[in-house]
Structure formats: structure tokens, C-alpha cells
Design a protein around this motif. Structure first.
Motif, PDB file in Angstrom:
ATOM      1  N   GLU A   1       0.826  -1.215   0.000  1.00 23.11           N
ATOM      2  CA  GLU A   1       0.000   0.000   0.000  1.00 23.11           C
ATOM      3  C   GLU A   1       0.855   1.258   0.000  1.00 23.11           C
ATOM      4  N   TYR A   2       1.966   1.234   0.751  1.00 22.46           N
ATOM      5  CA  TYR A   2       2.865   2.396   0.734  1.00 22.46           C
ATOM      6  C   TYR A   2       3.346   2.653  -0.687  1.00 22.46           C
ATOM      7  N   LEU A   3       3.722   1.584  -1.362  1.00 21.88           N
ATOM      8  CA  LEU A   3       4.260   1.756  -2.716  1.00 21.88           C
ATOM      9  C   LEU A   3       3.203   2.313  -3.656  1.00 21.88           C
ATOM     10  N   ARG A   4       1.998   1.784  -3.562  1.00 22.86           N
ATOM     11  CA  ARG A   4       0.968   2.225  -4.507  1.00 22.86           C
ATOM     12  C   ARG A   4       0.463   3.627  -4.165  1.00 22.86           C
ATOM     13  N   ARG A   5       0.278   3.888  -2.891  1.00 17.36           N
ATOM     14  CA  ARG A   5      -0.269   5.192  -2.531  1.00 17.36           C
ATOM     15  C   ARG A   5       0.767   6.309  -2.684  1.00 17.36           C
TER      16      ARG A   5
ATOM     17  N   LEU B   1      -2.724 -10.928   3.386  1.00 17.39           N
ATOM     18  CA  LEU B   1      -1.573 -10.051   3.583  1.00 17.39           C
ATOM     19  C   LEU B   1      -1.377  -9.015   2.480  1.00 17.39           C
ATOM     20  N   ASN B   2      -2.188  -9.052   1.432  1.00 19.11           N
ATOM     21  CA  ASN B   2      -1.896  -8.150   0.302  1.00 19.11           C
ATOM     22  C   ASN B   2      -2.427  -6.732   0.486  1.00 19.11           C
ATOM     23  N   TYR B   3      -3.180  -6.493   1.533  1.00 18.09           N
ATOM     24  CA  TYR B   3      -3.515  -5.116   1.915  1.00 18.09           C
ATOM     25  C   TYR B   3      -4.037  -5.121   3.340  1.00 18.09           C
ATOM     26  N   SER B   4      -4.040  -3.946   3.930  1.00 16.45           N
ATOM     27  CA  SER B   4      -4.377  -3.849   5.351  1.00 16.45           C
ATOM     28  C   SER B   4      -5.823  -3.419   5.557  1.00 16.45           C
ATOM     29  N   ALA B   5      -6.203  -3.408   6.835  1.00 13.69           N
ATOM     30  CA  ALA B   5      -7.522  -2.906   7.213  1.00 13.69           C
ATOM     31  C   ALA B   5      -7.460  -1.431   7.570  1.00 13.69           C
ATOM     32  N   ASN B   6      -6.306  -0.818   7.375  1.00 15.43           N
ATOM     33  CA  ASN B   6      -6.170   0.593   7.733  1.00 15.43           C
ATOM     34  C   ASN B   6      -7.048   1.463   6.825  1.00 15.43           C
ATOM     35  N   PRO B   7      -7.922   2.281   7.398  1.00 12.87           N
ATOM     36  CA  PRO B   7      -8.861   3.039   6.559  1.00 12.87           C
ATOM     37  C   PRO B   7      -8.203   4.058   5.634  1.00 12.87           C
ATOM     38  N   GLU B   8      -7.001   4.490   5.961  1.00 13.56           N
ATOM     39  CA  GLU B   8      -6.319   5.454   5.086  1.00 13.56           C
ATOM     40  C   GLU B   8      -5.659   4.772   3.891  1.00 13.56           C
ATOM     41  N   TYR B   9      -5.519   3.478   3.962  1.00  8.97           N
ATOM     42  CA  TYR B   9      -4.858   2.746   2.878  1.00  8.97           C
ATOM     43  C   TYR B   9      -5.854   1.692   2.365  1.00  8.97           C
ATOM     44  N   GLY B  10      -5.611   0.434   2.631  1.00 12.70           N
ATOM     45  CA  GLY B  10      -6.610  -0.587   2.302  1.00 12.70           C
ATOM     46  C   GLY B  10      -6.576  -1.076   0.867  1.00 12.70           C
ATOM     47  N   ILE B  11      -7.707  -1.694   0.487  1.00 12.06           N
ATOM     48  CA  ILE B  11      -7.759  -2.477  -0.750  1.00 12.06           C
ATOM     49  C   ILE B  11      -7.395  -1.672  -1.997  1.00 12.06           C
TER      50      ILE B  11
END
Lengths: 186, 447
Positions: free
Chosen positions: B158-162, B185-195
Motif C-alpha cells: 500500500e505504501y508503494l501504490r499510494r 496479507l496483500n492489503y491492510s484494514a487501515n482506513p487510510e490505505y486498504g484495498i
């Protein structure tokens, strides 16, 4: 009515063994009163109740759909919609595993649907049948996939879209509906 | 054009260029601040619980099996050191007596260790698999992170994509299966990032298995313009209508072109599986080898900026030490094969960094289970299971360098993620987000 009387009377002992004569008179009086009461109440004019059913639409609306289908629900419902028969439990299990193994579920669904359309027993109207009564086809498609009726704006848009796209077939229309966001919810 | 006009136009153009932000596909406004030291990174989660003793310490059976105290290096493609000479049981054939030969690439170029940098004593955060894998992809030790739960904090994907503007097919996670919550593991539940910033994912041993072959390989091919374009157009109308009622479905965000690429790749894999021509290491008798083979196919096809590959077969050590050393030997063979493929691809060679890191180690003392060789098995729960290592190679790392030693631990499991972020230019953004473990550094910065 007669049977009711008989029943009431039969509740009273008819051959007492130890009561006095006055008791027997009292019992007879009570029985007579009961019989009269039953006759009076039974002679009332019968009231005829009128029961009516209020029509309740059984189709849902898009606004009510807020629960995401699981993979298993999706493949089961999709199979039923396309083949008009139930999918086997083992197929549901295996497809669930496959869905878990592909990160983009949209891709997995596209692959699955396009595999289904390659099977011979998929239940699809022909292009001629679709065009013969486009309105009915659209309504039936909404009912089949979205379990609701289209509103007039939706009917008009989809009708115009199909008419203006010569390559549009029932298969592609079904594909769009099966991939749509609304179809992922219930 | 006179001088005044030229200066005016130049000034306007410059001002415009400075003022207009870069609108990247990910939706971010500005390109990442960091420069890239390589165009591609492959992060191998050398997972399943690898004991320091049988890997870096090259002890083979010494110390672990009292009846057969024979040392040696069973990871000779990756690590520099001589193979065992006694009691060979990790190879192929009856009793595993035939070691898998070193791959040709390494006989001429030397071990991966000699080609890169080894952090020989690194600290893991968790002695469990899912906690360990999470600490690698999140760069953090998350209290309350449960199994069957997506990572609580953002992942490297997510860091890389965002923040890096990488597209969905630029970021991949290749899992060794679908057990153990690996697909989460391919994305988090963090609302600022995610799917919407998640990685694409395959578990090749499932996706391209017989089941996949049966259910997914007969996809109908549609004409992209005449058929798929109107199909997607009608879908867009239906989605817009549903959105008016508040209905929406977030997705990884592959573009239609990327979806077609993925589907074409899948078709190609099904054909290759049917033909028996898919890439795989010379010895491919376990799931890790198959997984790595498909990861190699994926790398050659998509040329992603970031690929994370997860292994797991060494976890058989809970009950069978012989199978464990076999799996470790094959993990060495398989990952070495992957690096060999990368070095022989004109676009990837010289432009790709590889980072290997286990998610946890294993115990110092065995449990009570003995295998057919009367060798004791090992679980993972004690202090020894927090001893791990990291091996890396490629243009971002110096060659033939060893950092740290027993008693001189340098580096943490979270450093691997920040190293990948540094190589691909988003280290500052990752640090700025504030979710990673305090005191995490890029391994490069620790050199």
C-alpha cells in the motif's frame, strides 16, 4: 347446532346414584337453562367476515442491498442464475478456494463467468428473442440478477444502449449484470 | 520571437510546470521524494521458521541431533560454505542421499552471499508465522494483530501504490497457498490505505492447480472493443445507478488493460501447466519450488516493481527434522533458481534487488517427536526462534559483505520492508506515515 346441544347435555350425569330429588330437579333446571342459552346465542344472525390481502411487492430495491455476498454465495447464486439449476457443494468449495487464491476478485469473477459462458448448458435467450421483446428481456434480466424491477429510467437507458450497440448480446448483458456492484450485494 | 517574449514564455512554462502537480494513477499528487536505486525489488519471505543453526551457522545435524553430530552447509547456492560430508538425507532419491547440485550460475558467480550483503544476526518480533509475516509486510510489531485478520497497519504494497504511484500490476504478492491467512496479507484494514492500494495476489499452487485447470482454464475470449468495451460500459451504468443508493465496492484497482493482462497471463499459465512447460527449478517436488517457479513466470511477464514471495515448507520441522532439512535445501535451490532467472532476463538483470528474510526462527531445544532417522523435531516459541537473518543482493547492495554476528545483533525484521521502500523511493513517506516500528532502518542505512 344439535351436536352442540348434545355435547352440553352429555356433560351432566344422567343417572346419579346418590343425589336427592331436589338435586335432580336443580340439575335438570340448569340443563334446561343451558340449552335455552345455547339456542338464544345460536339464533343470532351470522356475521360474515371479509378478509382481504394487501399486495406486498416481494422484489427488493437497490437501496436495501448492503450485505456483501461471500464467495460461496456469489458462485451459488450466479450458477443458479445462469444454468437455472443448483451447483454442487464440492464445486462451491473448490471455487471458493480459487477465489481466495486470486487477489483481485473482479478478475476471478470475470474468469469464472467467461468459463461458465463456454459451457453448453448455460440458459441464455437468443439475440432474436432478446430483440423481439426488448422491454420484457430487460425486466426479466433485472428480476433474474437484481431481484427487483427496473425503474423507467433504467429501462430506457438499457434499451437505448442495447439498440445502439450492435454487438450487444444477451450473454454480454448477463455478463455486465453478474459483474456489477449491485449483484455482489444482497 | 524577441527576447522579452522568450523570457515571458519561458517563465510561464516554468511556473506552470512547478505549479501543476503530477497527477499519478494512484491519485497521489506528487511523485515520491526519494530516488530509486533499482527498478525492481523481489522480497522473499524465507518463511516457515528457519533455525539459525541449520542456515547461517551451517551446522546441519551438529548440536541438534545428538546421535549424528555432522555439520555442513545445506544452502550452498545462497550461503558460502562447504556442504556436509556425512549422513546426507536432504537430497533426492531414496533416503535423500543425493544432494541437489549447485546451480550452474552459482558455480561461476559464487554464492548469493558473495554477490551481496548478509545481515547474519537479525531480530524477529514474533515467534509465530502470521505475526512474523505481518511484521515483514507492515514493518511493525502490532499488538492485537489476530489470525484471520488483515494487517492492522499499512503494508509495503500500500505504501508503494499510494505514495509511489505504482500501478496494481506493478506490485505483487505470491503466496505459497491459501492457508494460514496468507491471502489476507496483500492489503491492510487501515482506513487510510486498504484495498484500493493493495497488491495483486496469486497462490499459484491453488490458482494453477488441477482445480484451477478445471474451473478457470476454459475462459471464453471476447473481443476487447466490440464485446468487452460495451460490456464494461453497461456495468459502469449499473454501478453508477447502484452508487446513487450508496452502494459501492472497493477493489484493488486494476485498470481494464491490467485485468486483460492478468487474464492473459492466467491463460498462458494454464496452457503451460497442461504442456508441462511452466518455469520451475530443476527439482520441484514441493510447494515452495512450484510457488517460486510461478513467481519467476510472473516476474518475466509483468516485470513488476515489487514482488513479494512467501515460502513455508520448512514448517514441517514441527514433526519431521529430515523433511525440514530437505525443505530447507529446496528453498535454497528454488530461490537461487529465481535469482538465476532474474539475471538472465535482459530487463531485470542488473536492475533488480533481492531481499531474503525469514519471518521467525525455531527453538533451541527439540520437542519429543522423532522421525524415521531418529532425529528430533523443533517448534518455534523461545528466544532462539527470534534469531533470524537477511541476505540481499543487487545494485543497491555491496558485494561480499557480512554485517553482525552472534552476540552482535544488527537489524530487525521490520528493516526489510523499509529497505524495499528505500530502494523504490518511498522511504520518507513510509516514515512520515508513522505506522512502522520505532527504530526501524533500511538495511542499506545500517551498512
Amino acid at each position: 347446532m344439535n351436536s352442540e346441544k348434545k355435547n352440553l347435555i352429555s356433560l351432566v350425569p344422567t343417572s346419579p346414584t346418590c343425589e336427592t330429588k331436589s338435586d335432580q330437579t336443580t340439575i335438570a333446571a340448569l340443563a334446561a337453562l343451558s340449552a335455552i342459552a345455547v339456542c338464544i346465542s345460536s339464533c343470532k344472525k351470522e356475521q360474515v367476515g371479509v378478509f382481504e390481502l394487501t399486495e406486498v411487492p416481494l422484489v427488493s430495491t437497490a437501496a436495501e442491498k448492503d450485505k456483501l455476498k461471500t464467495n460461496q454465495q456469489f458462485v451459488s447464486i450466479l450458477y443458479t442464475n445462469l444454468f437455472q439449476s443448483a451447483i454442487s457443494g464440492s464445486d462451491v468449495f473448490e471455487l471458493d478456494q480459487l477465489f481466495q487464491s486470486v487477489g483481485d476478485s473482479e478478475v476471478a469473477k470475470e474468469v469464472l463467468i467467461s468459463n461458465f459462458f463456454n459451457e453448453s448448458n448455460v440458459q441464455l435467450p437468443t439475440v432474436a428473442e432478446m430483440n423481439a421483446d426488448l422491454e420484457a428481456f430487460i425486466v426479466e434480466t433485472y428480476k433474474r440478477f437484481f431481484v427487483r424491477l427496473p425503474n423507467e429510467a433504467e429501462k430506457a437507458w438499457v434499451r437505448n444502449f442495447i439498440q445502439s450497440n450492435p454487438y450487444m448480446t444477451p450473454e454480454l448483458v448477463y455478463f455486465s449484470f453478474a459483474l456489477s456492484n449491485e449483484y455482489q450485494f444482497y | 520571437m524577441n527576447r522579452r517574449s522568450f523570457i515571458k514564455k519561458t517563465a510561464l512554462t516554468t511556473a506552470g510546470a512547478l505549479a501543476a502537480p503530477y497527477i499519478l494513477p494512484s491519485g497521489r499528487l506528487f511523485a515520491p521524494t526519494g530516488s530509486r536505486s533499482a527498478q525492481h525489488v523481489v522480497l522473499v519471505m524465507f518463511a516457515g521458521g528457519v533455525r539459525h543453526q541449520e542456515s547461517i551457522d551451517q551446522l546441519y545435524l551438529e548440536g541438534s541431533q545428538v546421535i549424528d553430530p555432522y555439520p555442513g552447509n545445506i544452502m550452498y547456492n545462497l550461503l558460502t560454505g562447504d556442504a556436509p560430508t556425512m549422513k546426507i538425507a536432504y537430497g533426492t532419491g531414496e533416503g535423500g542421499i543425493n544432494p541437489i547440485p549447485m546451480l550452474d550460475y552459482y558455480t561461476t558467480h559464487g554464492s548469493l552471499q558473495s554477490q551481496g550483503t548478509l545481515f547474519s544476526e537479525v531480530r524477529a518480533f514474533s515467534s509465530g508465522h502470521f505475526g512474523g509475516l505481518n511484521s515483514i509486510v507492515q514493518g511493525a510489531d502490532i499488538v492485537g494483530q489476530g489470525l484471520k485478520q488483515r494487517p492492522l497497519n499499512p503494508t509495503i504494497f500500500e505504501y508503494l501504490r499510494r505514495h509511489g504511484g505504482y500501478s496494481a500490476t506493478d506490485v505483487w504478492f505470491v503466496g505459497n497457498g491459501i492457508d494460514g491467512s496468507v491471502p489476507l496479507l496483500n492489503y491492510s484494514a487501515n482506513p487510510e490505505y486498504g484495498i484500493k492500494y493493495g497488491a495483486n495476489f496469486f497462490a499459484p499452487t491453488v490458482t494453477f492447480s488441477e482445480i484451477g485447470q478445471d474451473k478457470f482454464s476454459n475462459a471464453k475470449i471476447y473481443h476487447p472493443e466490440n464485446e468487452l468495451a460495451p460490456m464494461y460500459a453497461l456495468k459502469a451504468f449499473l454501478d453508477n445507478t447502484f452508487a446513487q443508493y450508496g452502494g459501492a465496492l472497493d477493489a484493488i484497482g486494476n485498470t481494464e488493460e491490467e485485468k486483460q493482462l492478468i487474464k492473459t497471463f492466467m491463460n498462458e499459465m494454464y496452457t503451460k501447466v497442461a504442456d508441462g512447460t511452466f518455469l520451475r527449478p530443476p527439482v520441484f517436488d514441493n510447494g515452495d519450488a512450484i510457488t517460486v517457479g510461478f513467481a519467476a513466470e510472473l516476474l518475466k511477464y509483468f516485470k513488476p516493481a515489487f514482488t513479494c514471495v512467501n515460502l513455508n515448507n520448512v514448517d514441517v520441522c514441527h514433526s519431521n527434522f529430515t523433511s525440514y532439512v530437505k525443505a530447507l535445501h529446496r528453498a535454497d535451490h528454488s530461490v537461487a533458481f529465481l535469482w538465476d532467472i532474474i539475471q538472465n532476463d535482459p530487463e531485470l538483470a542488473g536492475n533488480t534487488d533481492i531481499i531474503l528474510i525469514p519471518e521467525c526462527g525455531r527453538n533451541a531445544q527439540p520437542n519429543s517427536i522423532l522421525d524415521a532417522n531418529q532425529w528430533a523435531a523443533y517448534d518455534h516459541s523461545d528466544e532462539n526462534s527470534l534469531r533470524i537473518w537477511s541476505l540481499m543482493a543487487g545494485p543497491s547492495f555491496p558485494q561480499n559483505t557480512v554485517v553482525g554476528s552472534e552476540g552482535n545483533q544488527i537489524g530487525k525484521v521490520s528493516d526489510a520492508m523499509l529497505t524495499a521502500a528505500r530502494i523504490l523511493g518511498v522511504k520518507d513517506e513510509v516514515l512520515g506515515a508513522g505506522y512502522i516500528e520505532g527504530g526501524t532502518y533500511s538495511f542499506i542505512d545500517l551498512l
